[in-house]
Design an enzyme around this catalytic site. Structure first.
Site, PDB file in Angstrom:
ATOM      1  N   ASP A  49       0.861  -1.186   0.000  1.00 27.13           N
ATOM      2  CA  ASP A  49       0.000   0.000   0.000  1.00 27.13           C
ATOM      3  C   ASP A  49       0.898   1.237   0.000  1.00 27.13           C
ATOM      4  O   ASP A  49       1.675   1.452   0.937  1.00 27.13           O
ATOM      5  CB  ASP A  49      -0.892  -0.023   1.248  1.00 27.13           C
ATOM      6  CG  ASP A  49      -1.995   1.021   1.189  1.00 27.13           C
ATOM      7  OD1 ASP A  49      -2.181   1.636   0.124  1.00 27.13           O
ATOM      8  OD2 ASP A  49      -2.659   1.241   2.222  1.00 27.13           O
ATOM      9  N   ASP A  94      -2.809   2.481  -6.127  1.00 24.19           N
ATOM     10  CA  ASP A  94      -1.773   2.554  -5.092  1.00 24.19           C
ATOM     11  C   ASP A  94      -1.685   1.333  -4.173  1.00 24.19           C
ATOM     12  O   ASP A  94      -0.964   1.373  -3.176  1.00 24.19           O
ATOM     13  CB  ASP A  94      -1.965   3.812  -4.249  1.00 24.19           C
ATOM     14  CG  ASP A  94      -3.280   3.825  -3.494  1.00 24.19           C
ATOM     15  OD1 ASP A  94      -4.196   3.081  -3.873  1.00 24.19           O
ATOM     16  OD2 ASP A  94      -3.391   4.586  -2.517  1.00 24.19           O
ATOM     17  N   GLU A  95      -2.398   0.258  -4.488  1.00 21.70           N
ATOM     18  CA  GLU A  95      -2.263  -0.929  -3.642  1.00 21.70           C
ATOM     19  C   GLU A  95      -2.518  -2.202  -4.447  1.00 21.70           C
ATOM     20  O   GLU A  95      -3.241  -2.197  -5.437  1.00 21.70           O
ATOM     21  CB  GLU A  95      -3.179  -0.865  -2.416  1.00 21.70           C
ATOM     22  CG  GLU A  95      -4.654  -0.841  -2.720  1.00 21.70           C
ATOM     23  CD  GLU A  95      -5.502  -0.945  -1.456  1.00 21.70           C
ATOM     24  OE1 GLU A  95      -5.158  -1.726  -0.551  1.00 21.70           O
ATOM     25  OE2 GLU A  95      -6.527  -0.244  -1.397  1.00 21.70           O
TER      26      GLU A  95
END
Length: 368
Positions: A16, A112-113
């Protein structure tokens, strides 16, 4: 038997990125570094919404999805920055390239993860913890950004673990520590437990995983429906979901929240023109065509409606998407309505998915 069981355990990493959009802005703009940055809609007019905030801004209580006006009240000297999604997508692809050095089993959850299954990693490193360290270091060295990682034997525990030592953290929760970890976890931290469900649980005297474990599976189902059976499993650290690198795309679209309410059909149609361009570009990028166009309308009182129309043949062209969205808007428009958000999405990609399976059988490259 015990050794055989251990050999079957997965090695899952959840990565993350830390305050991703804000961190990219601070990386690319020296004047933003060390300052409270809010990425999202403007606070002028009716105001937009916070997409993310730098850690300097979070100290003031600013959080994602918060109205920009509220963020300004909490931190009057915050710097508001318009999001640059094209840049974030490019950086996200660079991060994905780093992941792919270690495994092809990558399941992105957002820009983003992502989950990574490194049970059998490409470099034969063998240690999920070591792989997580190397990935974090590569992201820092090559992209000048930081990421947090959670490492465990399943997706749920790995995702929770990645949030424990943020920012720039690394947390490993092994098989022997999962039960105790889950018992201490507050109910609102459990996957799928939203605000309403968390409040219901607390009213029942259920505050932690240990409290939830006191209920039988049937009791969980009776109180929380189908999700109750899932809660029963994960509170015991049981999560058999696989990392899915080729997860089926259900829909694709775009939407926009406006600084001021739209009151005329002409204004709304002009905005639909812009949104449709974004949708058509995304469909082209992923080589997708859909049969169902859905229009989303949110009014100034936050009431929301959706309208959809399906066609016999799948579409992806700008003209068809725009015309269908405008027709849906026209049939639901009433004079005097004030609109704060419009969105267009396409779904029902069944034919495309079938074609991909056929391509695979004939040796052609899959689209995803």
């Amino acid at each position: 038997m015990e050794t055989e069981e251990k050999n079957q355990l997965r090695k899952i990493i959840h990565i993350d990125m830390d305050a991703f959009y804000a961190s990219v802005e601070q990386r690319d703009n020296e004047e933003y570094r060390g300052k409270p940055i809010v990425v999202g809609g403007p606070h002028e007019g009716r105001g937009g919404v916070v997409a993310t905030a730098s850690y300097e801004a979070r100290k003031f209580g600013i959080r994602s999805a918060m109205p920009s006006k509220k963020a300004l009240q909490l931190c009057p000297h915050a710097i508001f920055v318009r999001p640059r999604f094209a840049v974030y997508k490019e950086v996200s692809q660079q991060i994905r390239e780093i992941f792919s050095r270690y495994t092809d089993l990558i399941e992105p959850l957002s820009l983003d993860e992502a989950y990574l299954d490194v049970t059998n990693d490409k470099l034969n490193i063998g240690s999920a913890i070591e792989i997580a360290k190397q990935i974090k270091q590569a992201i820092q060295d090559e992209l000048r950004l930081t990421a947090s990682a959670g490492v465990s034997i399943n997706k749920f525990v790995a995702k929770i673990a990645s949030d424990i030592n943020k920012p720039n953290g690394l947390k490993f929760i092994g098989p022997s520590g999962i039960e105790n970890f889950m018992e201490l976890l507050p109910v609102e931290k459990f996957f799928g437990v939203g605000k309403v469900t968390a409040e219901k649980m607390k009213k029942m005297g259920l505050h932690t995983g240990a409290d939830l474990k006191k209920l039988t599976e049937d009791e969980m189902h009776r109180h929380f429906g189908k999700a109750g059976r899932f809660y029963y499993q994960i509170v015991r650290g049981l999560d058999n979901r696989e990392v899915q690198p080729h997860r089926e795309t259900k829909s694709m679209g775009a939407e926009d929240t406006f600084a001021y309410d739209l009151t005329t059909l002409a204004e709304m149609n002009a905005e639909l023109d812009k949104i449709a361009v974004t949708v058509a570009n995304r469909l082209e990028r992923y080589q997708l065509k859909g049969r169902t166009v859905t229009l989303k309308v949110k009014y100034s009182d936050f009431k929301q409606i959706t309208r959809n129309q399906s066609s016999a043949a799948p579409i992806a062209d700008l003209e068809s998407i725009t015309a269908t969205a405008k027709q849906l808007l026209f049939t639901s428009f009433e004079e005097g309505q004030k609109v704060r958000l419009l969105g267009i999405s396409l779904s029902n990609f069944g034919e495309v998915i079938l074609r991909q399976k056929q391509d695979k059988q004939t040796g052609q490259l899959e689209l995803f």
